[in-house]
Write an enzyme that holds these catalytic residues in place. Structure first.
Site, PDB file in Angstrom:
ATOM      1  N   ARG A  77     -13.513  45.105  39.693  1.00  0.00           N
ATOM      2  CA  ARG A  77     -14.912  45.349  39.385  1.00  0.00           C
ATOM      3  C   ARG A  77     -15.758  44.495  40.318  1.00  0.00           C
ATOM      4  NH1 ARG A  77     -18.846  43.079  34.982  1.00  0.00           N
ATOM      5  NH2 ARG A  77     -20.579  44.284  35.783  1.00  0.00           N
ATOM      6  N   HIS A 121     -26.136  44.337  39.842  1.00  0.00           N
ATOM      7  CA  HIS A 121     -25.795  43.057  39.205  1.00  0.00           C
ATOM      8  C   HIS A 121     -26.850  42.034  39.646  1.00  0.00           C
ATOM      9  CE1 HIS A 121     -22.187  40.780  37.313  1.00  0.00           C
ATOM     10  NE2 HIS A 121     -23.183  39.922  37.368  1.00  0.00           N
ATOM     11  N   GLU A 166     -25.293  43.772  32.334  1.00  0.00           N
ATOM     12  CA  GLU A 166     -26.017  42.940  31.382  1.00  0.00           C
ATOM     13  C   GLU A 166     -27.534  43.084  31.459  1.00  0.00           C
ATOM     14  OE1 GLU A 166     -24.595  38.888  31.595  1.00  0.00           O
ATOM     15  OE2 GLU A 166     -22.654  39.488  30.783  1.00  0.00           O
ATOM     16  N   ASN A 292     -19.056  42.848  28.142  1.00  0.00           N
ATOM     17  CA  ASN A 292     -18.908  41.494  28.698  1.00  0.00           C
ATOM     18  C   ASN A 292     -19.045  40.537  27.529  1.00  0.00           C
ATOM     19  OD1 ASN A 292     -19.152  42.840  31.133  1.00  0.00           O
ATOM     20  ND2 ASN A 292     -20.906  41.664  31.873  1.00  0.00           N
ATOM     21  N   TYR A 294     -18.081  36.442  26.093  1.00  0.00           N
ATOM     22  CA  TYR A 294     -17.573  35.104  26.388  1.00  0.00           C
ATOM     23  C   TYR A 294     -17.369  34.249  25.156  1.00  0.00           C
ATOM     24  CZ  TYR A 294     -18.420  36.064  31.301  1.00  0.00           C
ATOM     25  OH  TYR A 294     -18.357  36.609  32.543  1.00  0.00           O
ATOM     26  N   GLU A 363     -15.984  41.974  31.438  1.00  0.00           N
ATOM     27  CA  GLU A 363     -15.974  40.545  31.787  1.00  0.00           C
ATOM     28  C   GLU A 363     -15.516  39.739  30.588  1.00  0.00           C
ATOM     29  OE1 GLU A 363     -19.627  38.702  33.228  1.00  0.00           O
ATOM     30  OE2 GLU A 363     -19.978  40.378  34.577  1.00  0.00           O
TER      31      GLU A 363
HETATM   32  C1  GBH Z   1     -22.181  36.875  33.015  1.00  0.00           C
HETATM   33  O1  GBH Z   1     -23.263  36.530  32.247  1.00  0.00           O
HETATM   34  C2  GBH Z   1     -22.589  37.474  34.319  1.00  0.00           C
HETATM   35  O2  GBH Z   1     -22.447  38.881  34.305  1.00  0.00           O
HETATM   36  C3  GBH Z   1     -21.899  36.894  35.501  1.00  0.00           C
HETATM   37  O3  GBH Z   1     -22.570  37.241  36.674  1.00  0.00           O
HETATM   38  C4  GBH Z   1     -21.792  35.401  35.324  1.00  0.00           C
HETATM   39  O4  GBH Z   1     -21.324  34.750  36.462  1.00  0.00           O
HETATM   40  C5  GBH Z   1     -20.882  35.143  34.161  1.00  0.00           C
HETATM   41  O5  GBH Z   1     -21.272  35.850  33.039  1.00  0.00           O
HETATM   42  C6  GBH Z   1     -20.729  33.682  33.807  1.00  0.00           C
HETATM   43  O6  GBH Z   1     -21.943  33.125  33.429  1.00  0.00           O
HETATM   44  O7  GBH Z   1     -25.261  31.431  23.090  1.00  0.00           O
HETATM   45  O8  GBH Z   1     -25.593  29.751  24.827  1.00  0.00           O
HETATM   46  O9  GBH Z   1     -23.462  29.899  23.695  1.00  0.00           O
HETATM   47  C7  GBH Z   1     -22.963  35.953  30.993  1.00  0.00           C
HETATM   48  C8  GBH Z   1     -24.164  35.865  30.112  1.00  0.00           C
HETATM   49  C9  GBH Z   1     -25.211  35.329  28.103  1.00  0.00           C
HETATM   50  C10 GBH Z   1     -22.887  34.660  28.394  1.00  0.00           C
HETATM   51  C11 GBH Z   1     -25.270  34.571  26.862  1.00  0.00           C
HETATM   52  C12 GBH Z   1     -22.938  33.913  27.121  1.00  0.00           C
HETATM   53  C13 GBH Z   1     -24.252  33.183  25.205  1.00  0.00           C
HETATM   54  C14 GBH Z   1     -24.082  31.719  25.420  1.00  0.00           C
HETATM   55  N1  GBH Z   1     -24.042  35.262  28.865  1.00  0.00           N
HETATM   56  N2  GBH Z   1     -24.128  33.920  26.439  1.00  0.00           N
HETATM   57  S1  GBH Z   1     -24.648  30.636  24.152  1.00  0.00           S
END
Ligand code: GBH
Length: 458
Positions: A77, A121, A166, A292, A294, A363
């Protein structure tokens, strides 16, 4: 020990984005993006760095595809830089920009790797920000023209596409909090931007289908399983509104032709610039949903806030801020909590609420700064643990009936982490940002084994 197994056809991938890896900011006719301008504005990037060179993937893509082949990836990707293809964001097409992506795609196909390009992006051409940026609804038409150009040029070799990466993140951080390019802060501008992007998403979907009728199209949406911070009714209601706003704002217009009921008041149609017929135009019958994810997000009610009345309980927590409580996971270098069950719960909620759609994890990953030891080995056990536990969560969701077809680690390699510059490392492959040297981390070797065996014991 139990076997965590995935089907033969499962897409095993890794992800990157153009501005984060390509570099070559002024090569062969590329125009400027809002990230070039933002990163060159003093004070915007934590370490004062920029993406001028980044991983120099533009020049080293052949070596990078060889690395992907060594890992055994079956999907890559990446994103296409709009200003590399259309330096002014509309009109003239830069043939060498198209040519670069054509060569990348040919190399991937020759290595047996599915190309999965994302059209956007976050690197908006500066020329379009100068015309108002995403709050200007004209961008929907220009974006779909761009989508048509790209799909027309590459659609003979690319079957699977992602429109936006996103949309919630780039509209909120770009136009509401100002943490990302273009660094603006206005609630009305943010809301208008979300509507333009919803229009653009569906127009681009149709443009891709027009260029290749059997294309499979989705967007990669930022999602996080939302939990109420307490059992109180106020917190539970706030959590549900936050779910609808942060997870569904760009999904329900496409799938259902409506905005989710997320805000406290009525949908501010006037403020958002919604016109007669727009919600029909926002519909796109996506072939799959890109997720995506995390971490998880705990939400509290915010009395007195007129818009949403809800906020995450822990924004921007420090990496070491975990209290060690049993109901809390450890934190990565981003301060994000490691909580694999969030991915399982999120997949299952989308599965239930939208009639069992096809999904791909576009992601998932973690920042830890492990570097090479004296012998050049990168022993990033925490990243192995992270991917193993989140993959196990994907597998549980699939056993419960969810139709998940692929998984992409963020990221293939360490890269330019937006406002954090080069201070955060997400890669399966370590990059020495001075020399550009790449080295596969232990996590990359581990992932290669998982791909080879179609799963792992746990
Ligand atoms: C992605 O964004 C992007 O697509 C990518 O480009 C980037 O490098 C990667 O992730 C790493 O950052 O509530 O404060 O605990 C991720 C965006 C938005 C991830 C909100 C986690 C909640 C964190 N995110 N989020 S928090």
């Amino acid at each position: 020990m139990a076997r965590v197994a995935f089907p033969e056809s499962f897409h095993w991938g890794a992800a990157t984005a153009a501005y984060q890896v390509e570099g070559a900011w002024n090569r062969h006719g590329r125009g400027l993006s809002i990230w070039d301008r933002f990163s060159h504005t003093p004070g915007r990037i934590e370490d004062g760095s920029n993406g001028d060179v980044a991983c120099d993937h533009y020049h080293r893509f052949a070596e990078d595809v060889a690395l992907m082949a060594e890992l055994g990836l079956t999907s890559y990707r990446f994103s296409i830089s709009w200003p590399r293809v259309q330096p002014e964001g509309r009109g003239a097409v830069n043939a060498s920009g198209i040519d670069f992506y054509g060569r990348l795609i040919d190399a991937l196909l020759a290595a047996g790797i599915r190309p999965l390009p994302t059209l956007y992006h976050w690197d908006l051409p500066v020329a379009l920000e100068e015309r108002g940026g995403w709050p200007n609804r004209d961008l929907a038409g220009w974006f779909s023209d761009y989508a048509h150009v790209v799909a027309g040029a590459l659609g003979d070799r690319v079957s699977d596409w992602l429109v936006f990466n996103e949309p919630f993140v780039f509209t909120a951080l770009g136009y509401l909090t100002g943490m990302h390019a273009p660094g603006r802060s206005s609630f009305p501008d943010f809301l208008r931007a979300t509507h333009t992007v919803n229009l653009a998403q569906a127009e681009a979907f149709r443009a891709i289908r027009d260029a290749r009728s059997d294309a499979r199209v989705a967007s990669a949406l930022s999602m996080s399983h939302i939990e109420a911070a307490s059992e109180s009714v106020a917190d539970r209601d706030a959590a549900e509104r936050y779910h609808r706003f942060s997870n569904l704002w760009f999904l329900e217009p496409a799938l259902l032709g409506r905005y989710p009921d997320a805000l406290l008041g009525d949908l501010p149609r006037g403020e958002m610039g919604i016109r007669e017929g727009d919600l029909e135009r926002c519909r796109a019958d996506f072939d799959f949903i890109g997720i995506n994810l995390y971490t998880r997000t705990r939400v509290v009610a915010v009395p007195g806030d007129p818009h949403l009345g809800a906020l995450p309980a822990s924004v921007g927590d420090a990496p070491d801020s975990s209290t060690g409580a049993a109901d809390e996971g450890p934190r990565t270098d981003m301060g994000w909590e490691v909580w694999p069950a969030s991915l399982e719960a999120m997949i299952l909620r989308i599965h239930r609420d939208y009639g069992g759609p096809v999904m791909e994890i576009t992601e998932n990953g973690c920042a830890y700064d492990d570097g090479p030891d004296a012998r050049g080995r990168i022993a990033d056990q925490r990243r192995i643990d992270y991917h193993r536990e989140y993959l196990a969560a994907v597998s549980r969701a699939m056993e419960a009936g969810a139709d998940v077809r692929g998984y992409h680690a963020w990221s293939l390699m360490d890269n330019f982490e937006w406002a954090h510059g080069f201070t955060k490392r997400f890669g399966l492959v370590h990059v020495d940002f001075e020399s550009g040297r790449r080295r596969i981390k232990d996590s990359g070797h581990w992932y290669a084994g998982v791909i080879r065996d179609g799963g792992f014991d746990r």
